[in-house]
Motif scaffolding. Structure first.
Motif, short mmCIF file in Angstrom:
data_model
loop_
_atom_site.label_atom_id
_atom_site.label_comp_id
_atom_site.label_asym_id
_atom_site.label_seq_id
_atom_site.Cartn_x
_atom_site.Cartn_y
_atom_site.Cartn_z
N ASP A 1 -6.08 42.15 44.54
CA ASP A 1 -5.79 41.44 45.79
C ASP A 1 -6.02 39.94 45.57
O ASP A 1 -6.99 39.53 44.92
CB ASP A 1 -6.73 41.90 46.91
N ASP A 2 -5.13 39.12 46.12
CA ASP A 2 -5.16 37.65 46.02
C ASP A 2 -4.82 37.14 44.62
O ASP A 2 -4.81 35.94 44.39
CB ASP A 2 -6.53 37.04 46.44
N GLY A 3 -4.56 38.05 43.69
CA GLY A 3 -4.26 37.66 42.32
C GLY A 3 -2.76 37.51 42.10
O GLY A 3 -1.97 37.54 43.05
N ALA B 1 -1.19 34.30 54.39
CA ALA B 1 -1.71 35.66 54.63
C ALA B 1 -3.14 35.80 54.12
O ALA B 1 -3.95 36.54 54.70
CB ALA B 1 -0.79 36.69 53.96
N ARG B 2 -3.48 35.10 53.06
CA ARG B 2 -4.82 35.22 52.47
C ARG B 2 -5.93 34.74 53.39
O ARG B 2 -7.09 35.10 53.21
CB ARG B 2 -4.90 34.44 51.15
N ARG B 3 -5.58 33.89 54.38
CA ARG B 3 -6.59 33.42 55.33
C ARG B 3 -7.25 34.57 56.07
O ARG B 3 -8.39 34.46 56.52
CB ARG B 3 -5.94 32.54 56.40
N ARG B 4 -6.48 35.64 56.27
CA ARG B 4 -7.01 36.74 57.09
C ARG B 4 -7.73 37.78 56.25
O ARG B 4 -8.19 38.78 56.76
CB ARG B 4 -5.86 37.43 57.85
N GLY B 5 -7.83 37.54 54.96
CA GLY B 5 -8.55 38.49 54.11
C GLY B 5 -7.74 38.82 52.89
O GLY B 5 -6.62 38.35 52.74
N PRO B 6 -8.31 39.63 52.00
CA PRO B 6 -7.65 39.93 50.73
C PRO B 6 -6.28 40.57 50.94
O PRO B 6 -6.11 41.43 51.80
CB PRO B 6 -8.61 40.92 50.05
N ILE B 7 -5.30 40.11 50.17
CA ILE B 7 -3.91 40.51 50.36
C ILE B 7 -3.36 41.14 49.07
O ILE B 7 -3.63 40.66 47.97
CB ILE B 7 -3.07 39.27 50.76
N ASP B 8 -2.56 42.17 49.26
CA ASP B 8 -1.93 42.87 48.14
C ASP B 8 -0.81 42.00 47.54
O ASP B 8 0.15 41.67 48.24
CB ASP B 8 -1.35 44.19 48.68
N PRO B 9 -0.92 41.63 46.27
CA PRO B 9 0.10 40.77 45.66
C PRO B 9 1.49 41.42 45.64
O PRO B 9 2.50 40.71 45.64
CB PRO B 9 -0.41 40.56 44.23
N LEU B 10 1.54 42.75 45.68
CA LEU B 10 2.84 43.42 45.66
C LEU B 10 3.66 43.11 46.91
O LEU B 10 4.87 43.29 46.94
CB LEU B 10 2.68 44.93 45.52
N ASN B 11 2.97 42.65 47.97
CA ASN B 11 3.70 42.30 49.18
C ASN B 11 4.32 40.90 49.11
O ASN B 11 4.98 40.47 50.05
CB ASN B 11 2.78 42.41 50.40
N HIS B 12 4.11 40.22 47.98
CA HIS B 12 4.63 38.85 47.82
C HIS B 12 5.21 38.68 46.42
O HIS B 12 4.61 38.03 45.56
CB HIS B 12 3.51 37.83 48.08
N CYS B 13 6.37 39.28 46.21
CA CYS B 13 7.02 39.22 44.90
C CYS B 13 8.32 38.44 45.01
O CYS B 13 8.93 38.39 46.07
CB CYS B 13 7.30 40.64 44.38
N ALA B 14 8.75 37.86 43.91
CA ALA B 14 10.00 37.10 43.95
C ALA B 14 10.56 36.98 42.54
O ALA B 14 9.81 36.99 41.56
CB ALA B 14 9.77 35.70 44.52
#
Ligand SMILES: CC(C)=CCC/C(C)=C/C=C/C(C)=C/C=C/C(C)=C/C=C/C=C(C)/C=C/C=C(C)/C=C/C=C(\C)CCCC(C)(C)O
Length: 319
Positions: A23-25, A59-72
């Motif tokens: 997460d966050d990575g 999105a990271r402001r609200r807590g740890p985020i799954d990097p798979l949700n932010h791919c490009a």
């Protein structure tokens, strides 16, 4: 120089597409190439946890985020007839990956042990157009060595193929060429801007190998200073980096400099934006005239709210 603990051991069967990304990575796979006639250039960057995504950062402001949700998949074509740029961000449902391949929306990358194939089917930004077709990256050698870029070891770099042949066959735009290129991956356990303030990276094809300079200021005050050369077999040695030559800032006022034994000169600014510049630079390294593919990045600029507000123009999200 340390081994990358999570790196696949059988390099020839994996380019690390299924590497765990916390997460966050982030992880990205980067390819660049210049055509043999010097007229055409391209970069392709596949992101899991898109490091410059304003959506991911917000999105990271609200807590740890799954990097798979932010791919490009970012594809940039640099040509006399007009540049093209794609970087559409996709959410978790549009992403799939295993050891051999990475699918991001309508595009994918796959590694068969000898070559990387990239199928591209993307819409350009800011003005909608197409980039559709296939790019093959055929490494001259696959290296065995990964590097950690900071003391914590939470930013890592693997120059998978410092030297490669790249074959471009696009249907849209109608474009075919071949040239010399480069393929690497970077990964980290925390956002890039937490680790570094500025960095400059460059690579040049030499008569019998590739020189890479990777320099950064870390947020903790330390520095990264890498000057290495890979020969045709992927064997590495470090060299003493010559002095830094200051280069003119870009129109967006991004600082640029390059190492050279004689003078250095900007041949072409490929990419200019408020926080990031990519340039072709003529330099002299290890006694040779060489052409650098060069980038400068300011992560303090990247963090500025006004810059964050500009990014969606060239980085739309279709979750
Ligand atoms: C019309 C309306 C609504 C309103 C009208 C109002 C109005 C006036 C609006 C004006 C809007 C303006 C001015 C917008 C300006 C937008 C701009 C300038 C956007 C720039 C975006 C830049 C991007 C996206 C750069 C991505 C770089 C990238 C991805 C770089 C990646 C590099 C990597 C990963 C390093 C590789 C390292 C290794 C080789 C070691 O692997």
């Amino acid at each position: 120089m340390l081994h990358w603990p999570n790196r696949p051991t059988a390099e020839t069967t994996s380019a690390g597409f299924s590497l765990p990304v916390p997460d966050d990575g982030y992880a990205w796979w980067y390819i660049d190439a210049l055509s043999d006639d010097g007229q055409e250039g391209l970069t392709i960057i596949a992101f899991v946890g898109s490091v410059f995504s304003p959506y991911y950062r917000f999105a990271r402001r609200r807590g740890p985020i799954d990097p798979l949700n932010h791919c490009a998949l970012n594809v940039a074509l640099y040509r006399a007839g007009g540049n093209r740029w794609t970087m559409t961000e996709r959410g978790r449902r549009k992403v799939a990956r295993n050891a051999q391949s990475l699918v991001i929306g309508p595009s994918d990358l796959s590694w068969d042990g000898n070559a990387l194939s990239i199928n591209i089917d993307e819409v350009t930004a800011p003005i909608p157009g197409r980039i559709r077709g296939r790019v093959r990256v055929i490494p001259r050698a696959v290296t065995q060595q990964a590097f950690t870029l900071n003391a914590d070891g939470n930013h890592r770099w693997w120059p998978i193929a410092p030297s490669a042949r790249v074959e471009v066959e696009l249907a849209s735009p109608d474009l075919r060429w071949q040239g010399d290129g480069y393929f690497d991956m970077n990964a980290g356990d925390v956002p890039l801007e937490q680790g570094f303030t500025v960095w400059e990276w460059s690579r040049a094809a030499l008569r019998d190998g590739t020189a890479i300079l990777y320099e950064a200021k870390r947020r903790d005050g330390g520095r990264l200073d890498l000057a290495i050369k890979f020969d045709r077999h992927g064997e590495m040695e470090s060299f003493d980096a010559p002095a830094l030559q200051r280069l003119p800032r870009t129109p967006w006022r991004v600082d640029r400099s390059a190492r050279s034994e004689a003078g250095a000169r900007v041949v072409r600014t490929l990419e200019d934006s408020p926080f990031y510049a990519r340039s072709v630079i003529a330099t002299t390294l290890l006694g040779e005239h060489a052409t650098l593919m060069h980038e400068s990045l300011s992560l303090d600029r990247f963090k500025m709210p006004v810059v964050q507000a500009m990014l969606p123009f060239r980085m739309p999200r279709r979750g």
